[in-house]
Motif scaffolding. Structure first.
Motif, PDB file in Angstrom:
ATOM      1  N   ARG A 203       4.014   3.920  -7.916  1.00  0.00           N
ATOM      2  CA  ARG A 203       2.581   4.192  -7.867  1.00  0.00           C
ATOM      3  C   ARG A 203       1.788   2.884  -7.931  1.00  0.00           C
ATOM      4  NH1 ARG A 203      -0.824   8.438  -9.066  1.00  0.00           N
ATOM      5  NH2 ARG A 203       0.993   9.764  -9.443  1.00  0.00           N
ATOM      6  N   ALA A 204       2.172   1.993  -8.844  1.00  0.00           N
ATOM      7  CA  ALA A 204       1.474   0.718  -8.976  1.00  0.00           C
ATOM      8  C   ALA A 204       1.630  -0.124  -7.713  1.00  0.00           C
ATOM      9  CB  ALA A 204       2.000  -0.042 -10.191  1.00  0.00           C
ATOM     10  N   ALA A 205       2.814  -0.097  -7.109  1.00  0.00           N
ATOM     11  CA  ALA A 205       3.049  -0.888  -5.896  1.00  0.00           C
ATOM     12  C   ALA A 205       2.207  -0.370  -4.727  1.00  0.00           C
ATOM     13  CB  ALA A 205       4.527  -0.859  -5.537  1.00  0.00           C
ATOM     14  N   ILE A 206       2.069   0.955  -4.616  1.00  0.00           N
ATOM     15  CA  ILE A 206       1.241   1.528  -3.548  1.00  0.00           C
ATOM     16  C   ILE A 206      -0.220   1.140  -3.748  1.00  0.00           C
ATOM     17  CG2 ILE A 206       0.365   3.697  -2.600  1.00  0.00           C
ATOM     18  CD1 ILE A 206       3.122   4.903  -3.052  1.00  0.00           C
ATOM     19  N   GLU A 207      -0.697   1.196  -4.998  1.00  0.00           N
ATOM     20  CA  GLU A 207      -2.081   0.792  -5.277  1.00  0.00           C
ATOM     21  C   GLU A 207      -2.311  -0.675  -4.934  1.00  0.00           C
ATOM     22  OE1 GLU A 207      -2.642   1.730  -9.369  1.00  0.00           O
ATOM     23  OE2 GLU A 207      -3.075   3.860  -9.000  1.00  0.00           O
ATOM     24  N   THR A 208      -1.356  -1.525  -5.294  1.00  0.00           N
ATOM     25  CA  THR A 208      -1.495  -2.961  -5.016  1.00  0.00           C
ATOM     26  C   THR A 208      -1.503  -3.233  -3.514  1.00  0.00           C
ATOM     27  OG1 THR A 208      -0.388  -3.537  -7.094  1.00  0.00           O
ATOM     28  CG2 THR A 208      -0.446  -5.226  -5.386  1.00  0.00           C
ATOM     29  N   GLU A 209      -0.604  -2.593  -2.777  1.00  0.00           N
ATOM     30  CA  GLU A 209      -0.545  -2.808  -1.329  1.00  0.00           C
ATOM     31  C   GLU A 209      -1.816  -2.293  -0.655  1.00  0.00           C
ATOM     32  OE1 GLU A 209       0.949  -3.815   2.488  1.00  0.00           O
ATOM     33  OE2 GLU A 209       1.413  -4.484   0.450  1.00  0.00           O
ATOM     34  N   THR A 210      -2.343  -1.167  -1.123  1.00  0.00           N
ATOM     35  CA  THR A 210      -3.595  -0.640  -0.562  1.00  0.00           C
ATOM     36  C   THR A 210      -4.734  -1.609  -0.805  1.00  0.00           C
ATOM     37  OG1 THR A 210      -2.832   1.621  -0.995  1.00  0.00           O
ATOM     38  CG2 THR A 210      -5.176   1.312  -0.566  1.00  0.00           C
ATOM     39  N   GLN A 211      -4.817  -2.140  -2.015  1.00  0.00           N
ATOM     40  CA  GLN A 211      -5.878  -3.102  -2.326  1.00  0.00           C
ATOM     41  C   GLN A 211      -5.742  -4.361  -1.480  1.00  0.00           C
ATOM     42  OE1 GLN A 211      -5.575  -3.643  -6.561  1.00  0.00           O
ATOM     43  NE2 GLN A 211      -5.816  -1.455  -6.926  1.00  0.00           N
ATOM     44  N   ARG A 212      -4.502  -4.793  -1.240  1.00  0.00           N
ATOM     45  CA  ARG A 212      -4.285  -5.979  -0.405  1.00  0.00           C
ATOM     46  C   ARG A 212      -4.791  -5.753   1.010  1.00  0.00           C
ATOM     47  NH1 ARG A 212      -0.913  -8.064   3.302  1.00  0.00           N
ATOM     48  NH2 ARG A 212       0.170  -6.076   3.558  1.00  0.00           N
ATOM     49  N   ARG A 213      -4.481  -4.589   1.571  1.00  0.00           N
ATOM     50  CA  ARG A 213      -4.933  -4.303   2.946  1.00  0.00           C
ATOM     51  C   ARG A 213      -6.444  -4.154   3.011  1.00  0.00           C
ATOM     52  NH1 ARG A 213      -0.927  -2.424   6.440  1.00  0.00           N
ATOM     53  NH2 ARG A 213      -2.564  -2.652   7.999  1.00  0.00           N
ATOM     54  N   MET A 214      -7.033  -3.505   1.998  1.00  0.00           N
ATOM     55  CA  MET A 214      -8.480  -3.337   1.999  1.00  0.00           C
ATOM     56  C   MET A 214      -9.210  -4.654   1.746  1.00  0.00           C
ATOM     57  SD  MET A 214      -9.232  -0.320   2.855  1.00  0.00           S
ATOM     58  CE  MET A 214     -10.987  -0.391   2.478  1.00  0.00           C
ATOM     59  N   ALA A 215      -8.608  -5.527   0.929  1.00  0.00           N
ATOM     60  CA  ALA A 215      -9.229  -6.840   0.687  1.00  0.00           C
ATOM     61  C   ALA A 215      -9.232  -7.665   1.954  1.00  0.00           C
ATOM     62  CB  ALA A 215      -8.482  -7.569  -0.426  1.00  0.00           C
ATOM     63  N   ALA A 216      -8.174  -7.558   2.747  1.00  0.00           N
ATOM     64  CA  ALA A 216      -8.128  -8.281   4.014  1.00  0.00           C
ATOM     65  C   ALA A 216      -9.172  -7.740   4.994  1.00  0.00           C
ATOM     66  CB  ALA A 216      -6.731  -8.177   4.615  1.00  0.00           C
ATOM     67  N   ARG A 217      -9.478  -6.448   4.848  1.00  0.00           N
ATOM     68  CA  ARG A 217     -10.442  -5.826   5.769  1.00  0.00           C
ATOM     69  C   ARG A 217     -11.885  -6.009   5.307  1.00  0.00           C
ATOM     70  NH1 ARG A 217     -13.246  -1.178   5.219  1.00  0.00           N
ATOM     71  NH2 ARG A 217     -13.849   0.010   7.073  1.00  0.00           N
ATOM     72  N   SER A 218     -12.131  -5.779   4.002  1.00  0.00           N
ATOM     73  CA  SER A 218     -13.507  -5.736   3.498  1.00  0.00           C
ATOM     74  C   SER A 218     -13.888  -6.914   2.618  1.00  0.00           C
ATOM     75  CB  SER A 218     -13.725  -4.438   2.707  1.00  0.00           C
ATOM     76  OG  SER A 218     -13.404  -3.305   3.473  1.00  0.00           O
ATOM     77  N   GLY A 219     -12.927  -7.712   2.199  1.00  0.00           N
ATOM     78  CA  GLY A 219     -13.245  -8.822   1.319  1.00  0.00           C
ATOM     79  C   GLY A 219     -12.888  -8.512  -0.124  1.00  0.00           C
TER      80      GLY A 219
END
Length: 479
Positions: A203-219
């Protein structure tokens, strides 16, 4: 599947490493984590000797040098993931998630694959698990928003549902079929415990990967607004969930120690003793009878009494429970502490909190108090007016000029008569009287709140989190 080493984010590509570290530390400071210049220097020196491509070592090295309170670790990890992400953009993978004959993703097969990888210790070391997480986020967590492609950790986890994997992970870790008693593999507590931990890691790994992709997209800044939690001491009592309240409760012991030290210091400074006339006259003989130097009697500071009246209705139960824990931990600072609780009727509940103060005992005390005390005899909704009238009628003698009165509640009386006259009687009788309100000041007097009316009679303070509560208790309670 091929794992790739971490690379600096595009938005920081031209920023020197020292500048990047300083920005990371500044972000921690804005969230309430105290990092001094010496800690920053230690972190910079640690980065000189750490392998920057070993992200785990870098995380632990910076955590060791930058934070000294383990309750802050969750916030640190979230900020670290945003400033030192595991690469940028979409990751290259050699396989895809299992699909059905119709071409749709086979969710059951995905869950079986997740259980197999989580049970395999080598999957985390050779990169297979991280590649699987990347595929889950990309294929199950992706959706089209009004601003283009986006990723949702909730959507990805709803499909994989890590909690449903615990039995499968435990069975895969145990291996083999049913034992001679017909028990399914993995039912032993040791396997179940390990499986729960690995499901939480997924669960933590999925949250981290999602945040990484969204940070690359939105900052980074935009993602941090919702991805980085508050520090436990800054979490709002009224909006905290069960897990957040558990984090807040862990701050009780260190906060109590700090407040006890502050109260003791104030007690020593506040009591200078009365003037000793005889000693002063004797000392004045050397100045011709002029009492230039006053002699004081040796101070004999006494501990004050404390009366606590707390609303334990559902809307403020978390705030009242935390405050009672804190007051219980500070009992030695007062000659006596009497606790009264109410929903619509007030009753003394001191006996429920006279024993141990550890988490299990306190939780049991709260349960017994709510189950057996006479705190709700009408419609089960908060009625501050009835409480105040009942307290004056039955317990007025408990309030004296030797102590302080502390009322805990949001002042929402469900449109009942607030009985301001009864509150005035209590305030006039007590040496000190304060009201701690867990609602934001801007909401006082809105709807069924009579907080603004009560605030005209008694000093009322906003205490939405542990930081504000600790400050109020340290500054207000008598010594």
């Amino acid at each position: 599947m091929t794992a790739h080493p971490p690379s600096p984010p595009d938005q920081d590509a031209d920023v020197p490493l020292v500048g990047h570290l300083t920005g990371f530390v500044d972000d921690l400071r804005t969230r309430g984590i105290v990092v001094g210049p010496s800690e920053l220097i230690d972190a910079a020196r640690a980065m000189e000797v750490l392998d920057l491509l070993d992200r785990g070592s870098l995380r632990e090295g910076l955590a060791t040098t930058l934070i000294d309170d383990q309750t802050h670790r969750r916030v640190f990890d979230r900020v670290f993931d945003l400033w030192f992400p595991l690469g940028t953009g979409k990751r290259t993978v050699d396989t895809a998630l299992p699909r059905t004959d119709a071409g749709a993703i086979d969710v059951e097969a995905v869950r079986d694959l997740a259980a197999e990888l989580l049970a395999d210790d080598s999957a985390g070391q050779d990169g297979r698990l991280s590649q699987f997480v990347a595929m889950v986020v990309d294929e199950l967590g992706r959706y089209e928003s009004t601003r283009g492609e986006a990723f949702s950790a909730y959507q990805a986890m709803s499909s994989v549902n890590p909690q449903t994997l615990i039995a499968r992970i435990a069975a895969a870790m145990a291996g083999g079929g049913d034992d001679e008693l017909g028990n399914r593999p993995g039912t032993e507590p040791v396997y179940r415990s390990a499986a729960r931990a690995r499901a939480a890691d997924l669960r933590a790994a999925i949250e981290t990967e999602t945040q990484r992709r969204m940070a690359a997209r939105s900052g980074r800044e935009r993602v941090a607004e919702y991805a980085v939690p508050d520090l436990p001491e800054n979490m709002n009592f009224l909006s905290a969930g069960a897990s957040q309240m558990a984090e807040i409760r862990r701050t009780v012991e260190p906060l109590a120690r700090l407040l006890a030290a502050k109260l003791e210091t104030r007690r020593r400074r506040a009591h200078h003793g009365a003037v000793d006339v005889r000693s002063t006259l004797r000392a004045s003989m050397s100045t011709g009878g002029v009492p230039i130097d006053l002699k004081l009697r040796k101070p004999r500071p006494g501990r004050p009494e404390l009366i606590v009246i707390c609303d334990v209705s559902g809307s403020v139960a978390g705030f009242s429970q935390f405050t009672l824990r804190l007051v219980s931990a500070l009992r030695q600072q007062f000659s006596s502490v009497r606790v009264f609780a109410f929903v619509d009727t007030v009753d003394e509940v001191t006996e429920f909190f006279e024993r141990g103060s550890d988490d299990e005992d306190f939780g049991a005390s709260m349960h017994r108090m709510i189950s057996t005390a006479r705190i709700s005899t009408r419609d089960g909704h908060s009625d501050y007016g009835n409480m105040l009238r009942g307290f004056v009628d039955e317990y007025l003698d408990s309030v004296t000029h030797r102590g302080a009165l502390l009322i805990l509640g949001d002042g929402r009386s469900n449109y009942h008569d607030p009985r301001l006259d009864a509150l005035r009687v209590l305030v006039e009788r007590a040496r000190h009287a304060y009201w701690l309100n867990p609602e934001a000041r801007r909401n006082w007097g809105v709807g069924d709140s009579v907080a603004t009316e009560y605030a005209e009679v008694i000093e009322m303070f906003e205490c939405r989190n542990a930081t504000q509560l600790g400050r109020a208790i340290a500054d207000l309670l008598p010594v």
